[in-house]
Enzyme design. Structure first.
Site, short mmCIF file in Angstrom:
data_model
loop_
_atom_site.label_atom_id
_atom_site.label_comp_id
_atom_site.label_asym_id
_atom_site.label_seq_id
_atom_site.Cartn_x
_atom_site.Cartn_y
_atom_site.Cartn_z
N VAL A 25 0.84 -1.20 0.00
CA VAL A 25 0.00 0.00 0.00
C VAL A 25 0.88 1.25 0.00
CG1 VAL A 25 -1.77 1.30 1.24
CG2 VAL A 25 -1.87 -1.20 1.17
N GLN A 79 -3.32 -5.60 -8.17
CA GLN A 79 -3.99 -6.25 -7.03
C GLN A 79 -5.16 -5.41 -6.53
OE1 GLN A 79 -2.71 -6.43 -2.77
NE2 GLN A 79 -2.30 -8.58 -3.22
N CYS A 108 -4.11 -9.29 3.43
CA CYS A 108 -3.90 -8.12 4.29
C CYS A 108 -4.46 -8.38 5.68
CB CYS A 108 -4.58 -6.88 3.69
SG CYS A 108 -4.33 -5.39 4.69
N LYS A 147 -3.36 -13.87 -3.50
CA LYS A 147 -2.31 -13.82 -2.47
C LYS A 147 -2.97 -14.09 -1.13
CE LYS A 147 1.58 -11.05 -0.75
NZ LYS A 147 1.31 -10.97 0.69
N HIS A 175 1.81 -16.31 1.70
CA HIS A 175 2.58 -15.70 2.79
C HIS A 175 2.50 -16.65 3.97
CE1 HIS A 175 3.58 -11.77 5.14
NE2 HIS A 175 4.15 -12.83 5.69
N ASN A 208 6.23 -16.10 0.13
CA ASN A 208 6.42 -14.77 0.73
C ASN A 208 6.69 -14.94 2.22
OD1 ASN A 208 4.32 -11.86 1.29
ND2 ASN A 208 6.51 -11.97 0.98
N ASN A 210 10.21 -14.15 5.29
CA ASN A 210 11.59 -14.50 5.69
C ASN A 210 12.63 -14.16 4.62
OD1 ASN A 210 10.22 -15.61 7.85
ND2 ASN A 210 10.65 -17.74 7.30
N ALA A 232 8.78 -7.98 0.34
CA ALA A 232 8.17 -6.68 0.64
C ALA A 232 9.17 -5.84 1.43
CB ALA A 232 6.86 -6.87 1.41
#
Length: 481
Positions: A25, A79, A108, A147, A175, A208, A210, A232
């Protein structure tokens, strides 16, 4: 031409991308994506976009996707967050000509996602998700991807992934954290969950979590068998992560600012990026941190970067032989490197607070317990406090309002019925009464209407008779049907 699916989509459209920049974001905007692509990123996502806002607001579409054409910014996945199949698909149809795929955000974990009912807070609503993906898969000319975050149980996570694949998802990013793992409680992402999903589905999978350096990327691919790895925070602190380099912070900042000159974005985005890039250096030069926070122009930010560069170069010139990085850093603070997020206990020490609970709540105070008193304030409330130092967030000090006689909501101060506007409107309509306090004039308008009709009848006596004939004719005609 039929759209590609699964492995063919990843191999041909996404060009077998292994190194992926995550959707963030206000942080994965065009300028940052171009910087990341220059330094090894093979696929980028747009920031998370709100489907409802994208659908209704032309300015939002232009600012986030319809801006200047940039051929270098491909392959690209847009996205969206959404919770309504029709809204999601309509927004996606407006975006599909500008990207290579549409991604549904199911990962999220923030409070805003909980309040808006999207992201990871949809992961229990499998029927809704199936309908959203089925409709998107049917209507869109580009593939649909997802995701997700994992469930604590590996078996449930696998079934979740298989459900999304069956509905039409063509690529899945996993993730390896649950929706509760965020901020100081983030902990370590579970590659075991990701590996289990990869083995259970036939579509491409990205991992996603580490990822702090290139060796982490290589180890993740080796251990989980995924097609690619998404970063990220690692990318924000070192945009050259996928090159396996650790450049000087001001070099990355200078390059980013040059791109922003060509592809402008809000100053808040730029400032946020430099806070990440300079994170370790700003712990040393606190004054520059304050200057960066206050500067109002892009030129001003460039000036702060030049000052930071001069100070670091001076420190390098005065460096003694054999000197090592301080505070447990892998490199000296002027070199791009990962930021290790502190856990709850470390957060307590940083904030000078005793007690695990208060430390956990240090970053986003009052997030889940907004009505409980706390010594800490959220970032938003801290900003309000800066603007008005006398402002208090103590619920006991809030003004008391008289309650509506009907429902208990605050009543209008000048309401003749001692009610809130909603209840007052219902009563005034039912009784054909007026309430000047709420601007409701049912009685006055009714009387004016009667007066107007009576004046017309005096001027044209035939109006009433004709009206009756019309009604009779209408009734006969309706009966004949």
């Amino acid at each position: 031409m039929p759209k590609l699916r699964g492995e063919a989509f990843w191999r041909e459209t996404l060009r077998s991308a292994h190194y992926v920049v995550a959707p963030m974001v206000d942080q994965s905007e065009l300028a940052w994506r171009l910087l990341s692509r220059r330094h090894g990123a093979q696929l980028c996502y747009t920031p998370m976009l709100h489907a409802q806002v994208f659908l209704r607001d032309a300015n939002y579409r232009r600012e986030n996707l319809y801006g200047e054409a940039c051929p270098e910014d491909r392959p690209l996945i847009v996205q969206f967050c959404a919770n309504d199949p029709e809204v999601f698909v309509q927004a996606a149809m407006l975006a599909q000509d500008y990207c290579d795929a549409i991604d549904l955000n199911l990962g999220c974990p923030q409070m805003i996602a909980k309040r808006g009912h999207y992201g990871a807070f949809l992961q229990e609503e499998w029927d809704l998700l199936q309908r959203m993906i089925l409709l998107a898969n049917e209507k869109l000319s580009v593939p649909i991807t997802c995701k997700i975050r994992v469930f604590p149980e590996i078996d449930k996570t696998v079934k979740y992934a298989q459900m999304l694949e069956k509905a039409g998802c063509q690529l899945l990013t996993v993730h390896g954290r649950t929706k509760e793992q965020k901020g100081p409680l983030a902990g370590v992402a579970s590659w075991e969950h990701i590996q289990a999903v990869r083995k259970a589905v036939s579509i491409p999978v990205f991992a996603n979590g580490n990822i702090q350096c290139l060796s982490d990327v290589e180890e993740c691919i080796r251990k989980t068998g995924v097609h690619g790895v998404m970063s990220a925070e690692g990318n924000l602190h070192n945009p050259a992560l996928f090159e396996g380099r650790n450049p000087l912070v001001w070099e990355m900042a200078e390059e980013y600012l040059e791109i922003v000159q060509k592809y402008p974005c809000p100053l808040s985005y730029v400032r946020a990026h430099l806070f990440k890039l300079w994170h370790h250096t700003l712990q040393v030069y606190q004054q520059l941190r304050e200057e960066l926070a206050k500067v109002k122009t892009l030129e001003g930010i460039a000036d702060v970067n030049r000052e930071l560069k001069l100070r670091c170069q001076e420190e390098i010139a005065n460096q003694k032989g054999g000197e090592k990085p301080k505070e447990g850093l892998a490199f000296f603070h002027w070199i791009c490197q990962p930021y290790i997020r502190p856990g709850p206990k470390e957060r307590c020490k940083e904030n000078g607070i005793s007690g695990t609970e208060k430390g956990v709540r240090g970053k986003r105070a009052l997030e889940d317990e907004e009505d409980r008193n706390s010594e800490l304030l959220s970032k938003n409330k801290q900003k309000k406090k800066l603007r008005n130092p006398n402002k208090s967030f103590d619920p006991s000090l809030k003004p008391k309002y008289a309650k509506c006689d009907q429902c208990g909501n605050p009543k209008g101060n000048k309401c003749v019925f001692n009610m809130c506007r909603g209840c007052c409107k219902k009563r005034a309509f039912k009784e054909t009464a007026d309430c000047p306090g709420h601007g409701l004039l049912f009685k006055t308008k009714y009387e004016k209407s009667l007066l107007w009709h009576s004046q017309r009848e005096i001027q044209n006596p035939e109006i009433s008779w004709r009206g009756e004939v019309d009604v009779e004719e209408t009734t006969l005609n309706e009966g004949s049907c």
